[in-house]
Design an enzyme around this catalytic site. Structure first.
Site, PDB file in Angstrom:
ATOM      1  N   ASP A  94      25.193 -46.501 -45.048  1.00  0.00           N
ATOM      2  CA  ASP A  94      25.525 -46.806 -43.650  1.00  0.00           C
ATOM      3  C   ASP A  94      26.858 -46.149 -43.276  1.00  0.00           C
ATOM      4  O   ASP A  94      27.896 -46.493 -43.850  1.00  0.00           O
ATOM      5  CB  ASP A  94      25.645 -48.334 -43.529  1.00  0.00           C
ATOM      6  CG  ASP A  94      25.322 -48.842 -42.151  1.00  0.00           C
ATOM      7  OD1 ASP A  94      24.910 -48.038 -41.292  1.00  0.00           O
ATOM      8  OD2 ASP A  94      25.472 -50.065 -41.943  1.00  0.00           O
ATOM      9  N   GLU A 125      24.773 -45.838 -35.932  1.00  0.00           N
ATOM     10  CA  GLU A 125      24.466 -46.710 -34.787  1.00  0.00           C
ATOM     11  C   GLU A 125      24.610 -45.951 -33.474  1.00  0.00           C
ATOM     12  O   GLU A 125      25.500 -45.114 -33.329  1.00  0.00           O
ATOM     13  CB  GLU A 125      25.427 -47.910 -34.776  1.00  0.00           C
ATOM     14  CG  GLU A 125      25.285 -48.800 -35.989  1.00  0.00           C
ATOM     15  CD  GLU A 125      26.191 -50.030 -35.926  1.00  0.00           C
ATOM     16  OE1 GLU A 125      26.760 -50.315 -34.851  1.00  0.00           O
ATOM     17  OE2 GLU A 125      26.315 -50.711 -36.961  1.00  0.00           O
ATOM     18  N   GLU A 192      17.627 -53.735 -34.116  1.00  0.00           N
ATOM     19  CA  GLU A 192      18.256 -55.007 -34.487  1.00  0.00           C
ATOM     20  C   GLU A 192      18.287 -55.948 -33.284  1.00  0.00           C
ATOM     21  O   GLU A 192      18.693 -55.554 -32.171  1.00  0.00           O
ATOM     22  CB  GLU A 192      19.688 -54.769 -35.000  1.00  0.00           C
ATOM     23  CG  GLU A 192      20.390 -56.078 -35.372  1.00  0.00           C
ATOM     24  CD  GLU A 192      21.701 -55.894 -36.124  1.00  0.00           C
ATOM     25  OE1 GLU A 192      22.055 -54.747 -36.451  1.00  0.00           O
ATOM     26  OE2 GLU A 192      22.369 -56.915 -36.379  1.00  0.00           O
TER      27      GLU A 192
END
Ligand code: KIV
Length: 303
Positions: A94, A125, A192
């Site tokens: 990540d 993200e 998410e």
């Protein structure tokens, strides 16, 4: 119940073509976070398909209130440990906050560091606004997963950990971002905290695997934070989508308490935790103990 430590799935390494084939067969991929070697080994033995070395490590293992302060240096320690433990699972590193937002050069260099640490892919993200970074990473030959919906690195903009995509218009915006990431070269998308219908709407309009965490059952796989399902998350965030499959908090506290009682009660260590020696030597040492046992004074050596 006896739990086998033998692998339950084909030991073949999970690859992107294998994940694409799973989507085609409508076989749900099992996806968990891990930050250390033993957890990666246990997840791998259990047949988990993907492991995310998440920046959630900031909260789950480092005790920070959010994910923003974890660094590349810290993430790479976790990534190396997980990559050593995961023989079969596909490992995703990540990219932490500010490791890819500033420039495409940063993005490629930091994504490359995860690959050098043993990861199979990276995740970042954001939607269209990070598409150029996704393109740069993919053009460097590195597999990249997009992350949409609730994006914890944008906690300030999103006003906290809030469900996203609650209207058709918002679901369409998530879809537009997902398409931008796919067109930039993302091999998969993670959604998410989205209502199940909104997540299904996005998945049905994409031709790459779409995984979810708190995004309902109609996806190509489910991600959970391992500390959430194991019951070892220490913090005040209780998302609706979490289900506990163990209570390691109680188990661990109970084990430390039992150990403390054993030490204080003199039952630990017992004979079986002590090293045995030759009986004559032991007798000689015991006799020596009984004669002239006095603490050595500073500067004098007692035989
Ligand atoms: O860091 C992480 O574990 C994540 C999940 C919350 C999606 O990004």
């Amino acid at each position: 119940m006896t739990v086998s430590t033998e692998p339950r799935h084909s030991p073949k390494k999970v690859t992107i073509p294998a994940l694409v084939a799973m989507r085609a067969r409508r076989e749900a991929a099992v996806f968990v976070t891990a930050y250390d070697y033993p957890t990666a080994v246990f997840a791998d033995r259990a047949g988990v398909d993907l492991i995310l070395v998440g920046d959630s490590a900031a909260m789950t293992v480092l005790g920070h209130p959010n994910t923003l302060s974890i660094t590349m240096t810290e993430m790479l320690v976790f990534a190396r440990a997980v990559a050593r433990g995961a023989e079969r699972a596909f490992v995703v590193g990540d990219l932490p906050f500010l490791s890819y937002q500033v420039s495409s050069q940063d993005a490629v260099r930091n994504a490359g560091a995860f690959v050098a640490a043993g990861c199979d892919a990276v995740k970042c993200e954001g939607g269209a606004r990070v598409a150029s970074r996704v393109r740069a990473i993919a053009d460097a030959g590195i597999a990249v997963m997009g992350h949409l919906g609730l994006t914890p690195q944008a906690i300030g903009q999103q006003g906290g950990y809030r469900v996203q995509g609650k209207t058709l218009e918002a679901a369409r915006a998530v879809l537009a971002d997902a398409i931008a990431l796919r067109d930039a070269g993302a091999f998969a998308i993670l959604l998410e905290a989205l209502p199940a219908a909104a997540a299904a709407f996005v998945r049905e309009r994409l031709d790459i695997p779409v995984y979810g965490i708190g995004a309902g059952p109609h996806l190509d796989g489910q991600l959970v934070i391992s500390h959430d399902i194991l019951g070892s998350f220490v913090g005040n965030i209780h998302p609706r989508f979490v289900r506990r499959f163990a209570n390691l908090d109680l188990e661990t506290t109970g084990a430390f308490r039992a150990y403390a009682e054993a030490v204080r009660g003199g039952t630990f260590p017992a004979a079986e935790q002590c090293y045995a020696i030759d009986a004559d030597e032991e007798r000689a040492i015991q006799e020596a103990r009984c004669t002239g046992a006095q603490p050595a004074r500073r500067g004098r050596i007692h035989a």
